[in-house]
Motif scaffolding. Sequence first.
Motif, PDB file in Angstrom:
ATOM      1  N   THR A 196       2.619   1.649  -3.474  1.00 41.59           N
ATOM      2  CA  THR A 196       1.685   2.166  -4.470  1.00 41.59           C
ATOM      3  C   THR A 196       1.470   3.667  -4.281  1.00 41.59           C
ATOM      4  N   LYS A 197       1.334   4.074  -3.027  1.00 35.93           N
ATOM      5  CA  LYS A 197       1.131   5.497  -2.734  1.00 35.93           C
ATOM      6  C   LYS A 197       2.327   6.321  -3.180  1.00 35.93           C
TER       7      LYS A 197
ATOM      8  N   THR B 131      -1.018  -4.002  -5.299  1.00 31.44           N
ATOM      9  CA  THR B 131      -1.473  -4.912  -4.243  1.00 31.44           C
ATOM     10  C   THR B 131      -1.946  -6.267  -4.762  1.00 31.44           C
ATOM     11  N   SER B 132      -2.018  -6.436  -6.081  1.00 31.80           N
ATOM     12  CA  SER B 132      -2.430  -7.723  -6.647  1.00 31.80           C
ATOM     13  C   SER B 132      -1.219  -8.410  -7.253  1.00 31.80           C
TER      14      SER B 132
ATOM     15  N   ASN C 198      -1.562   0.220  -8.964  1.00 29.60           N
ATOM     16  CA  ASN C 198      -2.048  -0.672  -7.902  1.00 29.60           C
ATOM     17  C   ASN C 198      -1.153  -1.904  -7.856  1.00 29.60           C
TER      18      ASN C 198
ATOM     19  N   LYS D   2       0.833  -1.207   0.000  1.00 30.17           N
ATOM     20  CA  LYS D   2       0.000   0.000   0.000  1.00 30.17           C
ATOM     21  C   LYS D   2       0.866   1.255   0.000  1.00 30.17           C
TER      22      LYS D   2
END
Length: 336
Positions: A310-311, A332-333, A330, A307
Amino acid sequence: MKQTCSICIFGAGPAGAATAIHLADLGVDCIVLDSPSAKKSWGGESFTGAIREPLAVLGLWEDFCAAGHVAGYEQRTTWGAPERTKDSIFSRHGHFWHVDRDRFDNDVRRALQARGIPVLHYQTLHELLRRREGWCVCLDQDCEISARYLVDATGRACAIGRMLGVRPRLYDHLIAFTTLVPRNSEFDHTMVIESMPKGWWYAAPVPKGHVLAFFTDADLAAPQLSRSMKTAAANSAFTPARNGQGWIPVGDACAAHDPLCGWGVYRAMINGLRAADAIARYLETADEAALEDYFELCRNQFTQYLKGLTKHYGYEQRWPSSPFWQRRANLTSSLA
């Protein structure tokens, strides 16, 4: 040759060494197995000041300070905005350390020997046999080791996990192109990071010069980079190991981080200490709660890391059509 130990640790890098030394301090006998690595040296790497914590616990802090690594007092960043300068005086962990990684890894290995921890070098791991009382590790030269528990500290290769059918999940295909150049005195204690349409650059002073690195995805790299610079994997990955299987991953074998975060080695070593605490408790009490806590901690850490990563990548908005930056919208996947 047959040997018996409580813990067999594969890998003598920072994570494996931290686990082994702390286990020894807790009175747990272990053997470290070290196999020749094809990993290419980066020439240098930057640690945050937080590295002091695990090194102090292991009794290695003073030697680290005397090893000639370069203190980093300034960070210049061009990332989604004009250049910004950050002084280490504002960091709660103090200044960076720009490290000769080969020297650091060799010092860690020497620390194992200084503690009297057996380090065996091998070429081939033939077989891992799970038995009621633990494991039988079959190596080349008819070497057989019996152990109650295994630790995978083989880095991004995650060799033990893969051998046991557990593959790391990849979250990107970031690679690093690195080279070592003569020291630029203008940047003697300064780290520089600058984003580009296809990735980002990093430069930092190290004892032998200045290390330069360009990070991009493997399919976006210009062919000439691989002809003039060394390459190394730099992607994010997590190994979905479960408790109750008789082994535990530490360091990059557990969770590999994008170098942008700056604390991959710190987390490898601090979690190596936590893994050692959990293993020691399990051997003493047969209670797996501490081991489960370790696995849960690693999962939560990696979720928060993704997270945050990504930020941070999201701060760069100048190239919205660039595949490199689109892929980081993103993270996270997992890809696989």
